[in-house]
Design a protein around this motif. Structure first.
Motif, short mmCIF file in Angstrom:
data_model
loop_
_atom_site.label_atom_id
_atom_site.label_comp_id
_atom_site.label_asym_id
_atom_site.label_seq_id
_atom_site.Cartn_x
_atom_site.Cartn_y
_atom_site.Cartn_z
N ASN A 10 -10.38 0.10 -5.54
CA ASN A 10 -9.11 0.65 -6.03
C ASN A 10 -8.20 1.11 -4.88
O ASN A 10 -7.63 2.18 -4.93
N ILE A 11 -8.13 0.28 -3.83
CA ILE A 11 -7.29 0.62 -2.68
C ILE A 11 -6.04 -0.26 -2.68
O ILE A 11 -6.13 -1.49 -2.84
N TYR A 12 -4.91 0.37 -2.51
CA TYR A 12 -3.65 -0.36 -2.38
C TYR A 12 -2.87 0.25 -1.23
O TYR A 12 -3.04 1.45 -0.97
N PRO A 13 -1.98 -0.49 -0.55
CA PRO A 13 -1.69 -1.91 -0.73
C PRO A 13 -2.87 -2.81 -0.28
O PRO A 13 -3.72 -2.36 0.48
N VAL A 14 -2.83 -4.05 -0.76
CA VAL A 14 -3.78 -5.07 -0.31
C VAL A 14 -2.97 -6.15 0.42
O VAL A 14 -1.96 -6.63 -0.09
N TRP A 15 -3.43 -6.47 1.64
CA TRP A 15 -2.72 -7.48 2.44
C TRP A 15 -3.22 -8.86 2.07
O TRP A 15 -4.43 -9.08 2.00
N TYR A 43 -7.52 -1.96 3.52
CA TYR A 43 -7.65 -0.90 4.51
C TYR A 43 -7.21 0.40 3.87
O TYR A 43 -6.07 0.52 3.44
N GLY A 44 -8.11 1.37 3.80
CA GLY A 44 -7.68 2.65 3.24
C GLY A 44 -8.83 3.47 2.70
O GLY A 44 -10.00 3.08 2.78
N VAL A 45 -8.47 4.61 2.13
CA VAL A 45 -9.47 5.52 1.59
C VAL A 45 -9.82 5.09 0.18
O VAL A 45 -8.93 4.89 -0.66
N CYS A 46 -11.12 4.97 -0.07
CA CYS A 46 -11.56 4.51 -1.39
C CYS A 46 -11.40 5.62 -2.42
O CYS A 46 -11.79 6.77 -2.18
N LYS A 47 -10.83 5.24 -3.56
CA LYS A 47 -10.57 6.27 -4.57
C LYS A 47 -11.64 6.30 -5.66
O LYS A 47 -11.52 7.03 -6.63
N LYS A 48 -12.69 5.50 -5.49
CA LYS A 48 -13.75 5.50 -6.51
C LYS A 48 -14.76 6.60 -6.20
O LYS A 48 -15.19 6.74 -5.05
#
Ligand SMILES: Cc1cc2nc3c(=O)[nH]c(=O)nc-3n(C[C@H](O)[C@H](O)[C@H](O)COP(=O)(O)OP(=O)(O)OC[C@H]3O[C@@H](n4cnc5c(N)ncnc54)[C@H](O)[C@@H]3O)c2cc1C
Ligand SMILES: NC(=O)C1=CN([C@@H]2O[C@H](COP(=O)(O)OP(=O)(O)OC[C@H]3O[C@@H](n4cnc5c(N)ncnc54)[C@H](OP(=O)(O)O)[C@@H]3O)[C@@H](O)[C@H]2O)C=CC1
Ligand SMILES: CC(C)=CCC[C@@H](C)[C@H]1CC[C@@]2(C)C3=C(CC[C@]12C)[C@@]1(C)CC[C@H](O)C(C)(C)[C@@H]1CC3
Length: 516
Positions: free
Chosen positions: A406-411, A440-445
């Motif tokens: 559930n990470i956005y944006p996705v390249w 790339y980012g912090v996972c929200k799960k």
């Protein structure tokens, strides 16, 4: 004191320390790392200017290569208990890797190979040493009216990393991966000899090595120079932003734009389950009289992806003219969407006007100062992965990434993958469109577990005949790894070049346990 346990299973004092270190990281970054990065870049540019002016690089190259050969021969004559690797420090590289093997291997000084050697405008090639960065190449080539067909976007990525690892960019739909724009490699092998691996020669060993080097991570020999194709370019890119809806829409649009021969660049960014933007670009001499140029690279301009998101939210197609170099390095200033995590107010208009000219901090300096608690936070919650999958499987892929991270944006970066021998083997016998899905980012799960989740993602990628970029953490077992990658040519070359006791196997260099 303070050893009461938290829901994360960590002592409370450690959680508080981590929280503080992480949230106050912008202080040393803004007041120490940014000025240092700026000075470092100025000094490097001045140094390169002098070297290019007096043309001293070609002579120095022979000396540097002779030294590397001598070091390898010294290793070969010794007890061979240690294996060899490049001397470049782990913190200096553009990945989350902190390789353990650098501490236990014999280090060979390929890190002295930092210069552009020659440009042959007639043959349309450039010959460079492996530590030359993408930023240096664009600075050198663009004013001469030429460019590399593929310019991976972060300024500090090196030619050696792009060839021995992998390089992807938005012109990939036309030119493939970075390895596909290379013409020849000069390699120092395990016995200290210098061989040339060339595309299209009669010599089977040279051909084999040419296809074997990409993705080999320095485990067949040391790359000391590469000859790469160049193409004529124009000073601007005419970029059209096309908002799309969900995953199905994004997949269809990327597919249709990637097959339009006139599109030099195609890239997508998915901002949510419902909204994404596809961008198509063409070289241009500049805008018509009444149109403005958007200098997205200027210090006071908003971060590129936020500009794209704004257009997506308005849901209107927009066309802009962007200076070519600023287009190539469009994700550098904000390190894709990673800088926000380090300087949360980095895109604020006041910060940009007063401080933006110092941005971005050098990734290597950031990496050097990422230790202890901050490292643990990244390890625990951060996902840094690029998965290369067939474009036809993108809709499914986006769904899997959504469910697991559930990470956005996705390249999203489409590229052409031809059938040819090598570590990454696409076996259809024709060119197939792939896409790099970069998360790339912090996972929200809440149930995110780095090992479990990454293994699930890796399993999905294997199931669609995709591959994982190896700068990222891989949790696969050796068997799974060699299901994903084809080792037939690689193993033959390892035996033929006596590389087995000289260098570790790729898997032993990239697996999670080889990094700390
Ligand atoms: C990674 C790679 C390796 C290549 N190796 C050779 C080679 O060793 N000898 C040679 O004569 N041509 C080879 N080619 C093809 C050669 O580059 C093209 O014929 C020529 O460069 C025209 O390129 P293009 O960009 O117009 O077409 P592209 O789209 O790049 O390719 C033209 C055609 O060549 C096919 N092709 C891809 N890989 C190979 C390969 N290993 N051998 C033969 N055909 C291939 C593609 O599937 C496609 O049908 C290779 C191409 C690539 C991408
Ligand atoms: N757009 C893109 O495509 C992007 C790609 N990346 C990834 O980042 C990595 C590039 O980072 P970068 O810092 O440039 O490279 P690295 O220094 O991380 O090198 C990557 C691998 O290539 C090997 N290598 C590098 N130079 C040589 C050489 N001269 N001879 C033999 N082997 C060599 C290294 O070996 P050793 O371990 O011995 O040092 C290492 O295993 C790539 O792997 C790429 O996939 C990252 C961001 C964007
Ligand atoms: C194929 C493509 C386009 C890949 C892009 C990958 C980048 C987004 C990655 C490569 C190196 C990378 C993992 C890195 C980081 C962010 C994401 C990066 C830039 C950062 C800067 C995040 C902050 C960390 O503290 C630390 C400094 C260690 C890393 C360094 C490497």
């Amino acid at each position: 004191m303070g050893s009461s346990s938290s829901p994360l299973g960590l002592p409370l004092n450690e959680i508080i320390l981590e929280f503080l270190l992480h949230h106050l990281r912008f202080i040393p970054v803004c007041f120490i790392l940014l000025p240092l990065s700026f000075i470092y870049d100025l000094v490097t540019r001045a140094r390169n200017y002098v070297v290019h002016s007096v043309n001293s690089a070609p002579r120095a190259h022979d000396r540097k290569v002779a030294k590397i050969q001598a070091e390898v021969r010294e290793w070969a004559a010794g007890d061979r208990k240690k294996k060899m690797c490049n001397a470049r420090s782990g913190w200096n590289t553009m990945s989350f890797r902190y390789p353990l093997y650098k501490n236990t291997s014999t280090l060979i000084s390929t890190n002295t190979l930092i210069d552009i050697l020659e440009v042959d405008e007639e043959a349309r090639t450039i010959r460079v040493e492996p530590m030359v960065s993408m930023g240096e190449i664009t600075n050198y080539l663009l004013p001469r009216g030429f460019s590399l067909p593929i310019v991976p976007e972060l300024d500090d990525l090196t030619v050696g990393g792009m060839i021995n690892g992998c390089g992807v960019e938005s012109s990939g739909r036309k030119y493939g991966l970075f390895q596909h724009i290379c013409v020849s490699y000069e390699i120092v092998t395990a016995d200290g000899s210098l061989v040339v691996a060339k595309k299209g020669t009669e010599d089977a060993e040279s051909q084999g090595l040419f296809y074997g080097i990409p993705w080999s991570h320095g485990t067949l020999g040391f790359l000391v120079a590469a000859t790469i194709r160049i193409i004529p370019c124009k000073p601007f890119v005419k970029l059209t932003y096309m908002p799309v809806g969900g995953f199905k829409d994004m997949t269809a649009k990327l597919q249709s734009e990637s097959t339009v021969a006139e599109n030099e660049f195609v890239e997508g960014i998915q901002f949510s389950q419902e909204m994404g933007v596809v961008m198509k670009g063409r070289f241009s001499d500049g805008p018509p009289k009444n149109r403005e140029i958007n200098e997205i690279g200027k210090w006071h301009k908003p971060w590129f992806y936020t500009h794209v998101e704004g257009i997506g939210n308005k849901n209107e197609e927009v066309t802009e003219y962007i200076p070519l170099r600023e287009y190539y390095h469009r994700h550098s200033k904000s390190i894709f969407w990673e800088l926000e995590e380090i300087i949360p107010f980095g895109n604020n208009v006041l910060f940009r006007w007063f401080y933006g000219w110092l941005c971005p901090p050098k990734i290597s300096f950031l990496k050097y100062t990422t230790f202890g608690a901050v490292r643990r936070i990244y390890e625990r919650r951060h996902v840094l992965q690029d998965m290369l999958i067939p474009l036809t499987d993108l809709e499914k892929g986006l769904q899997v990434f959504h469910e697991k991270t559930n990470i956005y944006p996705v390249w999203l970066c489409p590229f052409n993958l031809p059938t040819c021998p090598g570590f990454v083997k696409q076996k259809t016998g024709r060119n197939v469109l792939y896409v790099d899905v970069g998360v790339y980012g912090v996972c929200k799960k809440d149930d995110y577990d780095p090992r479990k989740t990454t293994r699930e993602l890796e399993e999905f990628v294997r199931s669609v005949e995709g591959v994982q970029m190896l700068y990222a953490d891989t949790y696969m077992t050796r068997e799974e790894f060699y299901q994903m990658f084809d080792s037939s040519l690689y193993e033959w070359l390892r035996v033929k070049l006596n590389a087995k006791d000289a260098f570790p196997d790729v898997y032993d260099k990239v697996k999670k346990e080889a990094r700390f």
